[in-house]
Enzyme design. Sequence first.
Site, PDB file in Angstrom:
ATOM      1  N   SER A 262       2.601   3.893  -8.545  1.00 54.40           N
ATOM      2  CA  SER A 262       1.485   3.306  -7.806  1.00 54.40           C
ATOM      3  C   SER A 262       0.318   4.274  -7.814  1.00 54.40           C
ATOM      4  O   SER A 262       0.501   5.490  -7.873  1.00 54.40           O
ATOM      5  CB  SER A 262       1.898   3.002  -6.363  1.00 54.40           C
ATOM      6  OG  SER A 262       0.779   2.630  -5.583  1.00 54.40           O
TER       7      SER A 262
ATOM      8  N   TYR B  64       5.205   6.905   1.712  1.00 53.91           N
ATOM      9  CA  TYR B  64       5.304   6.162   0.449  1.00 53.91           C
ATOM     10  C   TYR B  64       4.515   6.880  -0.646  1.00 53.91           C
ATOM     11  O   TYR B  64       5.001   7.062  -1.765  1.00 53.91           O
ATOM     12  CB  TYR B  64       4.779   4.745   0.659  1.00 53.91           C
ATOM     13  CG  TYR B  64       4.679   3.912  -0.591  1.00 53.91           C
ATOM     14  CD1 TYR B  64       5.804   3.285  -1.128  1.00 53.91           C
ATOM     15  CD2 TYR B  64       3.459   3.723  -1.232  1.00 53.91           C
ATOM     16  CE1 TYR B  64       5.711   2.505  -2.273  1.00 53.91           C
ATOM     17  CE2 TYR B  64       3.359   2.947  -2.369  1.00 53.91           C
ATOM     18  CZ  TYR B  64       4.484   2.341  -2.887  1.00 53.91           C
ATOM     19  OH  TYR B  64       4.383   1.567  -4.018  1.00 53.91           O
TER      20      TYR B  64
END
Length: 362
Positions: A185, A198
């Site tokens: 990501s 995250y």
Amino acid sequence: MDLINSLLNFVVPPASLLMLAFTWPTLFFITTCEWLYNTYLNSENMENKVVLITGASSGIGEQIAYQYAKRGANLVLVARREHRLRGISENARRLGAPNVLIMAADVVKEEECRRFINETINYYGRVDHLVNTVSLGHTFYFEEASDSSVFPILMDINFWGNVYPTYVALPYLRESNGRIIVNASVENWLPLPRMSLYSAAKSALINFYETLRFEVKNEVGITVATHGWIGTEMTRGKFMVEEGAEMQWKEEREVHVTGGPVEEFAKQIVSGACRGDPYVKYPSWYDIFFLYRVFAPKVLDWTFRFLLTNGGARRTSFIGTGRPLLETSSPRRSAVMEGSSPRRLPPGPLTFSPAFQQQKSE
């Protein structure tokens, strides 16, 4: 030495930017030629090759399975939700996959990773592509988390859930001169509120695979896929929140970001992997933020402070609740995630996702 470093600090950055400005057209031309050659003349033929996909029960993993199926690959679909895999396996067969194996497993446990890799080798005799898509996000401010026992779970899923399958499969990927595909990501370097753990896990993941790329040299290819805000379960409710429950996502972020289609991202991942691309970026315009972070961090900081704050009290707006993420008796025992507790369900009716119905009609 201090004088030399001070001089280099002053000279090297502008000189490097100037050199990059002059060489960029040439580099762009070379990259474009390589892309055209690998796309139309040297793309890997996946017919009858073996692709193992973790986290295949929904989202990016499901759509990647369909893209490989269209290319005639044999599939191994791994997830905790076996009942979801049954329908997806039928979808994949209808799209062109000759054979599809489904296996319920927890990718954060090395012994289970060893089991599904060994079963793949026993059945197919090889593995050509390993696609790691398992991921779990969260939507809380770090200092406001009420239960720190969820912290290791995020690292387990987002980091070790990729490392363990890679560790076990790597010898077989060397034999087939195969490829590892990683679902990462842009948040590994793009700071977004409520996603601190995250982002940290994704940063560790990318640095691991960047290092591994040099260790395996040309024997095993590695494609790192980074995405922006796309429409997956993670944007529709599959989050870990402060209270340790799965809840429907409504308005956790202070700014609305338009999500891209997960089907298109999956298509680009598979196409990039078959071309041998080291990176797949979707959308690619996010890269500009990386340049700002390196060369003008203040500008990036001001921009995000303006966009991602509402000037009022922090709020978390949820609708609905889901199953408990953490059991009281064992705070780390289970999580509602791609990799929840192995609960075998009786066979249900065949399910076809809306995305599959659309692909089938094309």
